[in-house]
Design an enzyme around this catalytic site. Structure first.
Site, PDB file in Angstrom:
ATOM      1  N   HIS A  41       0.991  -1.169   0.075  1.00 27.61           N
ATOM      2  CA  HIS A  41      -0.185  -0.529  -0.231  1.00 27.61           C
ATOM      3  C   HIS A  41       1.121   1.525  -0.145  1.00 27.61           C
ATOM      4  O   HIS A  41       0.187   2.706   0.054  1.00 27.61           O
ATOM      5  CB  HIS A  41      -0.716  -0.364   1.089  1.00 27.61           C
ATOM      6  CG  HIS A  41      -0.482   0.521   2.359  1.00 27.61           C
ATOM      7  ND1 HIS A  41      -0.472  -0.371   3.438  1.00 27.61           N
ATOM      8  CD2 HIS A  41      -0.463   1.399   3.056  1.00 27.61           C
ATOM      9  CE1 HIS A  41       0.019  -0.292   4.536  1.00 27.61           C
ATOM     10  NE2 HIS A  41       0.472   1.461   3.852  1.00 27.61           N
ATOM     11  N   ASP A  57      -0.252  -7.640   1.306  1.00 22.94           N
ATOM     12  CA  ASP A  57       0.268  -6.356   1.430  1.00 22.94           C
ATOM     13  C   ASP A  57       1.991  -6.657   1.541  1.00 22.94           C
ATOM     14  O   ASP A  57       2.058  -6.307   2.627  1.00 22.94           O
ATOM     15  CB  ASP A  57      -0.373  -5.722   2.275  1.00 22.94           C
ATOM     16  CG  ASP A  57      -0.117  -3.954   2.663  1.00 22.94           C
ATOM     17  OD1 ASP A  57       0.441  -4.010   1.371  1.00 22.94           O
ATOM     18  OD2 ASP A  57      -0.854  -3.466   3.932  1.00 22.94           O
ATOM     19  N   SER A  99       4.157   2.359   8.430  1.00 21.87           N
ATOM     20  CA  SER A  99       3.512   1.349   7.412  1.00 21.87           C
ATOM     21  C   SER A  99       5.308   0.399   6.382  1.00 21.87           C
ATOM     22  O   SER A  99       5.712   1.630   5.511  1.00 21.87           O
ATOM     23  CB  SER A  99       3.159   1.839   6.521  1.00 21.87           C
ATOM     24  OG  SER A  99       1.663   2.047   7.119  1.00 21.87           O
TER      25      SER A  99
END
Length: 266
Positions: A68, A116, A210
């Site tokens: 992402h 992901d 992230s």
């Protein structure tokens, strides 16, 4: 950096991404030489904007992160910064290398952050030294016991009030059973995801970290993926061991040799 989903009056929906270190502490400088800071530039019809994510070096020529982070509309250019502690300072230990290309998992889906994971190939191989080293990965489907205490590090915000940090921080979190994540997150998939967090709700990752690794038993078992808005528990990490065959396949496509041995075994 990441899109914020709407909050329902009945329950809290997850963020589109994850990552600030909350309730943690500053790391000993350069004690995590596998950590990578990704400086991301996106250019599209509306202009150019910048974002950042974490990542980790698994090979002198390759970095793992969350899909992402790079799933953007437009042309994406990534500068990989290794050997850094304070991202606002041009430290002598830093190596700045452009990503030549990257491959997002073909079955990645932004809704639920399914699969992901992204692998980046560096334009030139990193120089391995005291400040820059690779991290070991688990074998295919190698598990982590519930209750195992793991560590996460990054440069994300340090509170829900968006307090910023320039230096790398770390937090310890425990591996949970899948039930809390299955209840709170849509499309949670135990086979390819891990449920992690502090049940006392004092420590967490959140927006900004992230792509960074979940470090358990001297290996990168997870990748920071999803958290809840305004809640510190639970959190979802991509399960690295599930994707280990895919990672090796991509390294061969990148014309890189197999994963290096663990630094601790050399």
């Amino acid at each position: 950096m990441l899109l914020l989903l709407l909050i329902s009056s009945a329950f809290v929906l997850p963020w589109a991404g994850a990552g600030r270190i909350i309730g943690g502490k500053e790391v000993v400088p350069h004690s995590r030489p596998y950590m990578v800071f990704l400086k991301i530039q996106v250019t599209n019809k509306t202009g150019t904007y910048h974002s950042f994510c974490g990542g980790f070096l698994i090979h002198p020529g390759a970095v793992l992160s969350a899909a992402h982070c790079l799933d953007k509309n437009g042309t994406v250019n990534v500068t990989v910064i290794l050997g850094t502690h304070n991202i606002r300072v041009r430290e002598q230990s830093q190596q700045r290398i452009r990503a030549r290309n990257f491959v997002i998992h073909p079955n990645y889906h932004p809704e639920g952050h399914v699969n992901d994971i992204v692998l980046l190939k560096l334009e030139t191989k990193a120089k391995i030294n005291a400040y820059v080293r690779t991290i070991s990965l688990p074998r295919h489907n190698e598990g982590v016991r519930v209750g195992t205490e793991c560590e996460v590090a990054g440069w994300g915000r340090t509170s829900l009030e968006k307090t910023k940090t320039d230096v790398m921080r770390e937090v310890k979190l425990k591996v949970q059973n899948d039930e809390p994540c299955q209840k709170q997150f849509r499309k949670y998939q135990p086979q390819s995801m891990m449920c992690v967090g502090d049940q006392n709700r004092r420590k967490s990752v959140h927006k900004g970290d992230s792509g960074g690794p979940l470090f358990c038993n001297q290996k990168a078992h997870g990748i920071v993926s999803r958290v809840l808005e305004n809640r510190l528990f639970p959190e979802v990490f991509t399960r690295v061991s599930y994707f280990e065959p895919w990672i090796r396949q991509q390294l061969r496509r990148f014309a890189l040799q197999e994963l290096p041995a663990s630094p601790s075994s050399q």
